[in-house]
Scaffold this active site. Structure first.
Site, PDB file in Angstrom:
ATOM      1  N   LYS A 272       2.190  -6.297   9.420  1.00  0.00           N
ATOM      2  CA  LYS A 272       1.946  -5.016   8.777  1.00  0.00           C
ATOM      3  C   LYS A 272       3.138  -4.122   9.073  1.00  0.00           C
ATOM      4  O   LYS A 272       3.409  -3.804  10.224  1.00  0.00           O
ATOM      5  CB  LYS A 272       0.648  -4.415   9.324  1.00  0.00           C
ATOM      6  CG  LYS A 272       0.176  -3.214   8.561  1.00  0.00           C
ATOM      7  CD  LYS A 272      -1.286  -2.948   8.865  1.00  0.00           C
ATOM      8  CE  LYS A 272      -1.759  -1.697   8.207  1.00  0.00           C
ATOM      9  NZ  LYS A 272      -3.180  -1.473   8.441  1.00  0.00           N
TER      10      LYS A 272
ATOM     11  N   GLY B  80       0.831  -1.202   0.000  1.00  0.00           N
ATOM     12  CA  GLY B  80       0.000   0.000   0.000  1.00  0.00           C
ATOM     13  C   GLY B  80       0.861   1.246   0.000  1.00  0.00           C
ATOM     14  O   GLY B  80       2.092   1.165  -0.107  1.00  0.00           O
ATOM     15  N   ALA B  81       0.201   2.406   0.116  1.00  0.00           N
ATOM     16  CA  ALA B  81       0.929   3.670   0.125  1.00  0.00           C
ATOM     17  C   ALA B  81       1.627   3.897   1.466  1.00  0.00           C
ATOM     18  O   ALA B  81       2.641   4.582   1.546  1.00  0.00           O
ATOM     19  CB  ALA B  81      -0.028   4.812  -0.172  1.00  0.00           C
TER      20      ALA B  81
ATOM     21  N   ASP C 226     -11.112   4.867   9.162  1.00  0.00           N
ATOM     22  CA  ASP C 226     -10.964   4.425   7.772  1.00  0.00           C
ATOM     23  C   ASP C 226     -11.954   3.297   7.488  1.00  0.00           C
ATOM     24  O   ASP C 226     -11.580   2.223   7.022  1.00  0.00           O
ATOM     25  CB  ASP C 226      -9.512   3.960   7.541  1.00  0.00           C
ATOM     26  CG  ASP C 226      -9.202   3.690   6.068  1.00  0.00           C
ATOM     27  OD1 ASP C 226      -9.952   4.169   5.196  1.00  0.00           O
ATOM     28  OD2 ASP C 226      -8.208   2.993   5.800  1.00  0.00           O
TER      29      ASP C 226
HETATM   30  N1  LIG Z   1      -5.342 -10.194  10.381  1.00  0.00           N
HETATM   31  C1  LIG Z   1      -5.595 -10.435   9.097  1.00  0.00           C
HETATM   32  N2  LIG Z   1      -5.995 -11.661   8.693  1.00  0.00           N
HETATM   33  C2  LIG Z   1      -6.244 -11.904   7.386  1.00  0.00           C
HETATM   34  N3  LIG Z   1      -6.129 -10.997   6.404  1.00  0.00           N
HETATM   35  C3  LIG Z   1      -5.723  -9.746   6.739  1.00  0.00           C
HETATM   36  C4  LIG Z   1      -5.444  -9.400   8.104  1.00  0.00           C
HETATM   37  N4  LIG Z   1      -5.050  -8.111   8.131  1.00  0.00           N
HETATM   38  C5  LIG Z   1      -5.090  -7.684   6.854  1.00  0.00           C
HETATM   39  N5  LIG Z   1      -5.493  -8.650   6.017  1.00  0.00           N
HETATM   40  C6  LIG Z   1      -5.649  -8.549   4.544  1.00  0.00           C
HETATM   41  O1  LIG Z   1      -4.747  -7.557   4.037  1.00  0.00           O
HETATM   42  C7  LIG Z   1      -5.468  -6.450   3.492  1.00  0.00           C
HETATM   43  C8  LIG Z   1      -4.758  -5.137   3.847  1.00  0.00           C
HETATM   44  O2  LIG Z   1      -4.671  -4.986   5.257  1.00  0.00           O
HETATM   45  P1  LIG Z   1      -4.933  -3.577   5.965  1.00  0.00           P
HETATM   46  O3  LIG Z   1      -6.273  -3.068   5.557  1.00  0.00           O
HETATM   47  O4  LIG Z   1      -4.687  -3.719   7.407  1.00  0.00           O
HETATM   48  O5  LIG Z   1      -3.765  -2.706   5.322  1.00  0.00           O
HETATM   49  P2  LIG Z   1      -3.776  -1.379   4.450  1.00  0.00           P
HETATM   50  O6  LIG Z   1      -2.385  -1.174   3.969  1.00  0.00           O
HETATM   51  O7  LIG Z   1      -4.360  -0.283   5.232  1.00  0.00           O
HETATM   52  O8  LIG Z   1      -4.676  -1.699   3.239  1.00  0.00           O
HETATM   53  P3  LIG Z   1      -5.730  -0.737   2.545  1.00  0.00           P
HETATM   54  O9  LIG Z   1      -4.954   0.357   1.901  1.00  0.00           O
HETATM   55  O10 LIG Z   1      -6.444  -1.661   1.583  1.00  0.00           O
HETATM   56  O11 LIG Z   1      -6.674  -0.234   3.616  1.00  0.00           O
HETATM   57  C9  LIG Z   1      -6.880  -6.564   4.061  1.00  0.00           C
HETATM   58  O12 LIG Z   1      -7.863  -5.965   3.240  1.00  0.00           O
HETATM   59  C10 LIG Z   1      -7.053  -8.071   4.185  1.00  0.00           C
HETATM   60  O13 LIG Z   1      -7.426  -8.621   2.934  1.00  0.00           O
HETATM   61 MG   LIG Z   2      -7.271  -1.652   4.690  1.00  0.00          MG
END
Ligand SMILES: Nc1ncnc2c1ncn2[C@@H]1O[C@H](COP(=O)(O)OP(=O)(O)OP(=O)(O)O)[C@@H](O)[C@H]1O
Ligand SMILES: [Mg+2]
Length: 236
Positions: free
Chosen positions: A40, A22-23, A143
């Site tokens: 993450k 992601g960003a 969000d």
């Molecule tokens: N605990 C978890 N178990 C399973 N899948 C997960 C989990 N956490 C995240 N994911 C998967 O990874 C994706 C991205 O995670 P997250 O939303 O926390 O990060 P992000 O970088 O903020 O992504 P976005 O920009 O899409 O919001 C989620 O949409 C989901 O598909």
């Molecule tokens: Mg997300």
């Protein structure tokens, strides 16, 4: 020793599978202490001043962990936090297995030829309930989208529970305005992601209202924020 410790997370990530770039963060699948784990990692943003960047990144990591713990303490499903490395800004979370995002689930139901309105309505009600519970604990997500709610299948017969994720922009607030804006963000995301779902989103709000002890002030604020949004778009 400190050096060794801070190297632990990046070391593990080298063997992990990148799920999403992601960003703001990279999301990996890995194994941690023998358990399926989502890592993450919030990486540095070169376009930001390094001191400011470090501060923002640290804050988001802290907020994410704090809100997850607060939800879990109140019995609201969110992943277990296994480990946090504040040096590399990595959060190690329980992987919610057998799960898909509510976004993908709605999309796949909508694609089916046979109309499954009741399934969608039940899902909208469940989302309304979990968000009411979260707001009653004064957690504002920051969000809310259907990608940030996971649907985990529990049984073959289709039973499931909902799990909230992605709390990096969350904060603790009792203000109805903050919760109203949270719902407004979801409304915008919901209606633009899922076509023709106005009635479905109304169902979600109805169930939120019925489940939350403090909903009337929140819905009043939501109406105000909607009006402001409309005025702004009229002005241009
Ligand atoms: N605990 C978890 N178990 C399973 N899948 C997960 C989990 N956490 C995240 N994911 C998967 O990874 C994706 C991205 O995670 P997250 O939303 O926390 O990060 P992000 O970088 O903020 O992504 P976005 O920009 O899409 O919001 C989620 O949409 C989901 O598909
Ligand atoms: Mg997300």
């Amino acid at each position: 020793m400190a050096q060794e410790k801070s190297m632990a997370a990046p070391d593990l990530l080298r063997r992990a599978k990148l799920l999403k770039q992601g960003a703001e963060a990279r999301v990996y699948r890995a194994e941690f202490l023998g358990k399926p784990t989502i890592v993450k990692e919030r990486f540095p943003k070169r376009y930001r001043h390094p001191v400011l960047d470090e501060k923002l990144t640290h804050r988001r990591t802290v907020q994410e962990v704090r809100s997850i713990l607060r939800c879990r303490r109140a019995g609201i499903s969110a992943p277990v936090v296994y480990f946090v490395d504040y040096t590399s800004h990595c959060i190690f979370l329980e992987e919610i297995i057998c799960s898909i995002t509510v976004r993908d689930h709605i999309a796949s139901i909508q694609q089916c030829d046979t109309s499954k309105d009741s399934e969608l309505e039940q899902l909208a009600e469940r989302v309304g309930q979990i968000l009411a519970k979260m707001h009653d604990e004064d957690v504002v997500h920051g969000d809310l989208t259907t990608s940030n709610i996971l649907l985990r299948r529990i049984t073959e017969s289709g039973e499931y529970d909902l799990v909230l994720i992605d709390f990096g922009l969350s904060y603790i607030s009792a203000l109805p305005e903050d919760k109203g804006v949270d719902l407004y963000v979801l409304e915008k995301a919901f209606l633009s992601t899922h076509p023709n779902t106005e009635a479905l989103f109304e169902k979600l709000l109805k169930s939120y209202t019925a489940s939350s002890k403090k909903s009337s002030a929140v819905i009043k604020k939501l109406d105000e924020v909607r009006l402001r949004g409309r005025k702004r778009s009229m002005v241009g």
